[in-house]
Every structure is written in structure tokens, then in C-alpha cells.
Design a protein around this motif. Structure first.
Motif, mmCIF file in Angstrom:
data_model
loop_
_atom_site.group_PDB
_atom_site.id
_atom_site.type_symbol
_atom_site.label_atom_id
_atom_site.label_comp_id
_atom_site.label_asym_id
_atom_site.label_seq_id
_atom_site.Cartn_x
_atom_site.Cartn_y
_atom_site.Cartn_z
ATOM 1 N N LEU A 1 6.655 -3.472 7.183
ATOM 2 C CA LEU A 1 6.865 -4.252 5.966
ATOM 3 C C LEU A 1 5.529 -4.685 5.356
ATOM 4 O O LEU A 1 5.391 -4.730 4.130
ATOM 5 N N SER A 2 4.545 -4.964 6.182
ATOM 6 C CA SER A 2 3.209 -5.300 5.686
ATOM 7 C C SER A 2 2.600 -4.102 4.960
ATOM 8 O O SER A 2 1.987 -4.251 3.898
ATOM 9 N N PHE A 3 2.770 -2.920 5.524
ATOM 10 C CA PHE A 3 2.257 -1.709 4.889
ATOM 11 C C PHE A 3 2.973 -1.463 3.560
ATOM 12 O O PHE A 3 2.335 -1.118 2.554
ATOM 13 N N LEU A 4 4.280 -1.673 3.534
ATOM 14 C CA LEU A 4 5.053 -1.523 2.305
ATOM 15 C C LEU A 4 4.580 -2.526 1.242
ATOM 16 O O LEU A 4 4.467 -2.187 0.060
ATOM 17 N N THR A 5 4.258 -3.727 1.665
ATOM 18 C CA THR A 5 3.743 -4.749 0.752
ATOM 19 C C THR A 5 2.398 -4.306 0.172
ATOM 20 O O THR A 5 2.154 -4.443 -1.033
ATOM 21 N N PHE A 6 1.539 -3.781 1.022
ATOM 22 C CA PHE A 6 0.247 -3.263 0.589
ATOM 23 C C PHE A 6 0.435 -2.183 -0.483
ATOM 24 O O PHE A 6 -0.214 -2.212 -1.531
ATOM 25 N N LEU A 7 1.336 -1.247 -0.228
ATOM 26 C CA LEU A 7 1.606 -0.185 -1.209
ATOM 27 C C LEU A 7 2.167 -0.761 -2.506
ATOM 28 O O LEU A 7 1.821 -0.305 -3.598
ATOM 29 N N ALA A 8 3.030 -1.759 -2.389
ATOM 30 C CA ALA A 8 3.609 -2.383 -3.585
ATOM 31 C C ALA A 8 2.519 -3.009 -4.450
ATOM 32 O O ALA A 8 2.573 -2.927 -5.684
ATOM 33 N N PHE A 9 1.520 -3.614 -3.826
ATOM 34 C CA PHE A 9 0.415 -4.195 -4.594
ATOM 35 C C PHE A 9 -0.451 -3.115 -5.217
ATOM 36 O O PHE A 9 -0.897 -3.255 -6.359
ATOM 37 N N LEU A 10 -0.689 -2.040 -4.490
ATOM 38 C CA LEU A 10 -1.477 -0.939 -5.057
ATOM 39 C C LEU A 10 -0.810 -0.361 -6.294
ATOM 40 O O LEU A 10 -1.480 0.046 -7.239
#
Length: 114
Positions: free
Chosen positions: A21-30
Motif C-alpha cells: 500500500l505504501s508503494f501504491l501511495t508512492f505511485l499515486a503521488f507520482l
């Protein structure tokens, strides 16, 4: 023992849920995805919950897993582990601010052009 079971369960949740979920959040911000602040809120809240459980479990055990020397206890145990409370806490506040700002904008009455 119960504390070992707790650690295994907590770390399993971290590995299988909070990590991805942290990785998904990172991608969402990118990608400037509209759900990025909702994801940030969820991950930050989950991290804070885990931190509270970590410190509460240790306190309940009488700080038995921590070196009692003041420099170690306050510098290492509280200070460095405190980063894991401070950063998600700030991100949680940021998420709440961003979401409240967006909601205020959404709630503003719309004026129709005639």
C-alpha cells in the motif's frame, strides 16, 4: 509466547498490507492520482496504529526489551523509533488538510452563468 505471536502477526500485516500500500501511495503521488491523499491517510494511520501498539506492548512488558541506560533508551529507543511516529503523524495532518481543502472547494455553492 504471546508477545512473539503479536510481533509475527504485526510484521505480517506490515509486509503484506502496508508495504504494498505504501508503494501504491508512492505511485499515486507520482501520477497525481486523485486518491493519493486518501492513500496517504490510510498508510499513515496504519503506521501510527502499529507504532502505538509497539510502544504500548513494550510499556506493558516494563520496557524489558530496551537497554535502561538513559542515552540508549532516550536516544535510540525513543528518539529513533519516534521518527516512525513523527513522520506518519505529519503526513496524516497533511492528508487531513488536503482532503478538508478539497471538500471545502467541493461544498462551495456553484454560481451559474446566465
Amino acid at each position: 509466547s504471546r508477545s512473539d505471536d503479536f510481533t509475527v502477526v504485526m510484521e505480517t500485516v506490515t509486509a503484506w498490507a502496508w508495504g504494498p500500500l505504501s508503494f501504491l501511495t508512492f505511485l499515486a503521488f507520482l501520477r497525481h492520482h486523485p486518491a493519493r491523499y486518501v492513500l496517504q491517510l490510510i498508510v499513515s494511520l496504519g503506521q501510527l496504529y502499529g507504532d502505538i501498539l509497539y510502544f504500548a506492548t513494550e510499556a506493558r512488558a516494563g520496557w524489558s526489551h530496551s537497554d535502561p541506560r538513559p542515552l540508549y533508551f532516550w536516544g535510540y529507543f525513543v528518539g529513533l523509533n519516534g521518527v516512525w511516529v513523527l513522520v506518519p503523524g505529519l503526513l496524516l495532518l497533511d492528508s487531513c488538510h488536503q482532503l478538508a481543502t478539497a471538500q471545502r472547494g467541493h461544498d462551495r455553492p456553484r454560481h451559474k452563468a446566465h
